[in-house]
Design a protein around this motif. Structure first.
Motif, PDB file in Angstrom:
ATOM      1  N   UNK A  65      41.646  35.926 102.073  1.00 35.23           N
ATOM      2  CA  UNK A  65      41.254  36.614 103.304  1.00 35.23           C
ATOM      3  C   UNK A  65      40.282  35.755 104.108  1.00 35.23           C
ATOM      4  N   UNK A  66      40.502  35.711 105.427  1.00 30.77           N
ATOM      5  CA  UNK A  66      39.593  35.020 106.344  1.00 30.77           C
ATOM      6  C   UNK A  66      39.213  35.982 107.456  1.00 30.77           C
ATOM      7  N   UNK A  67      37.905  36.168 107.621  1.00 22.12           N
ATOM      8  CA  UNK A  67      37.404  37.153 108.576  1.00 22.12           C
ATOM      9  C   UNK A  67      36.394  36.488 109.496  1.00 22.12           C
ATOM     10  N   UNK A 125      41.616  37.967 110.074  1.00 22.65           N
ATOM     11  CA  UNK A 125      41.067  38.924 111.031  1.00 22.65           C
ATOM     12  C   UNK A 125      40.068  38.187 111.911  1.00 22.65           C
ATOM     13  N   UNK A 126      40.280  38.234 113.206  1.00 20.43           N
ATOM     14  CA  UNK A 126      39.414  37.494 114.118  1.00 20.43           C
ATOM     15  C   UNK A 126      38.025  38.085 114.252  1.00 20.43           C
ATOM     16  N   UNK A 186      45.088  42.782 100.688  1.00 19.61           N
ATOM     17  CA  UNK A 186      44.750  42.000 101.877  1.00 19.61           C
ATOM     18  C   UNK A 186      45.081  40.523 101.708  1.00 19.61           C
ATOM     19  N   UNK A 187      46.099  40.222 100.928  1.00 14.72           N
ATOM     20  CA  UNK A 187      46.411  38.844 100.569  1.00 14.72           C
ATOM     21  C   UNK A 187      46.714  38.004 101.814  1.00 14.72           C
TER      22      UNK A 187
END
Length: 309
Positions: free
Chosen positions: A280-282, A244-245, A239-240
């Protein structure tokens, strides 16, 4: 070949270790969740292995709670097995396992060697097979498959109902976390915050009380990890720098959403997974599992959670 008392000691020790690890994980994950932090169980793998080498001290409220939990779990499984196979079925295997809760408690302060969760489950299965040699084969297989999960459910109930047992377990859990601060702080988001909240007796108890669904997911993952170890099924999620919003949900097994009982077909998936979440940014929550993920599914309890063959 191990003696009868050695098998009883292994059964009690592994059940106590597994129930402690699962309840501890559920408490940690629920404590993190109360702060808006989503911890996947894979981040606690090293913690599992560390805790499976040292058990709570015999004769304390927490080990007495474990004894009651084993007896309750065996009774639950015995009732389920009798309901399935009829009132005349041989139940002696269940009585022998129930006796392990009393006969081995003083001898089971530690396991003989460090164990991963999968190795511990295999040790339990082997000890059950030897202790119950000559008894109803179907009953033995049922106990091998269902006992550890049912004991974990009963142990959580005992901890939430017994103040002294919870205090004893909470102190043990804090000690285990302190032993692993270096490993955990480098892999788990906002670890220090969660660690501080975990130190509050009432807040961490409330986390355990609210952790029924997390515990069910963990039990399923333990069971699936054992199957995966035998089949060699592994999935890798890279998941580099992923953005994901909303929510991020990934699983090597099934993803089940909505209310209702967890489908039986989802319970036997043999798989495991690794997750690389670098960068990763979620925007929402994160759920990642080496087995299956159940979102909003009803926790399994009692006889309908472990249907005998």
């Amino acid at each position: 070949m191990p003696t009868d008392i050695q098998n009883r000691r292994t059964i009690y020790g592994v059940l106590l270790a597994g129930a402690s690890a699962l309840s501890g994980d559920a408490t940690l994950m629920a404590t993190a969740g109360a702060l808006g932090v989503n911890w996947a169980s894979e981040g606690l793998v090293r913690f599992w292995e560390a805790r499976l080498t040292l058990l709570p001290v015999p004769g304390t409220p927490v080990t007495r709670a474990a004894t009651r939990a084993i007896k309750r779990a065996v009774s639950t499984l015995k009732d389920a097995y009798r309901k399935k196979h009829g009132p005349g079925v041989d139940l002696k295997a269940f009585e022998l396992v129930r006796d392990c809760a009393d006969s081995a408690v003083e001898a089971a302060q530690s396991l003989d060697s460090p164990m991963t969760p999968v190795a511990a489950e295999d040790a339990l299965s082997g000890a059950l097979a030897q202790l119950l040699h000559g008894h109803d084969a179907q009953a033995v297989a049922f106990l091998q498959r269902a006992l550890s999960g049912e004991v974990a459910r009963a142990f959580r109930q005992e901890l939430t109902a017994d103040t002294e047992a919870w205090q004893s377990f909470h102190g043990w859990l804090i000690e285990r976390v302190a032993m692993q601060v270096g490993a955990l702080s480098g892999t788990l988001e906002r670890f220090q915050e969660v660690h501080e909240r975990l130190g509050h007796h009432q807040q961490s108890l409330e986390a355990l009380e609210d952790a029924a669904e997390r515990l069910e997911n963990l039990i399923t993952q333990f069971q699936q990890a054992r199957v995966a170890a035998k089949t060699g099924t592994t999935h890798s999620f890279q998941n580099i720098n992923l953005e994901v919003g909303r929510d991020l949900t990934q699983a090597a097994g099934d993803i089940v959403e909505g209310r209702g009982e967890i489908p039986a077909a989802s319970r036997g998936v043999g798989s495991s997974a690794t997750f690389n979440n670098t960068g990763v940014r979620v925007g929402g929550s994160v759920k990642q599992a080496g087995g299956s993920v159940y979102t909003g599914a009803e926790p399994r309890t009692g006889s309908d959670s472990s249907t005998p063959d």
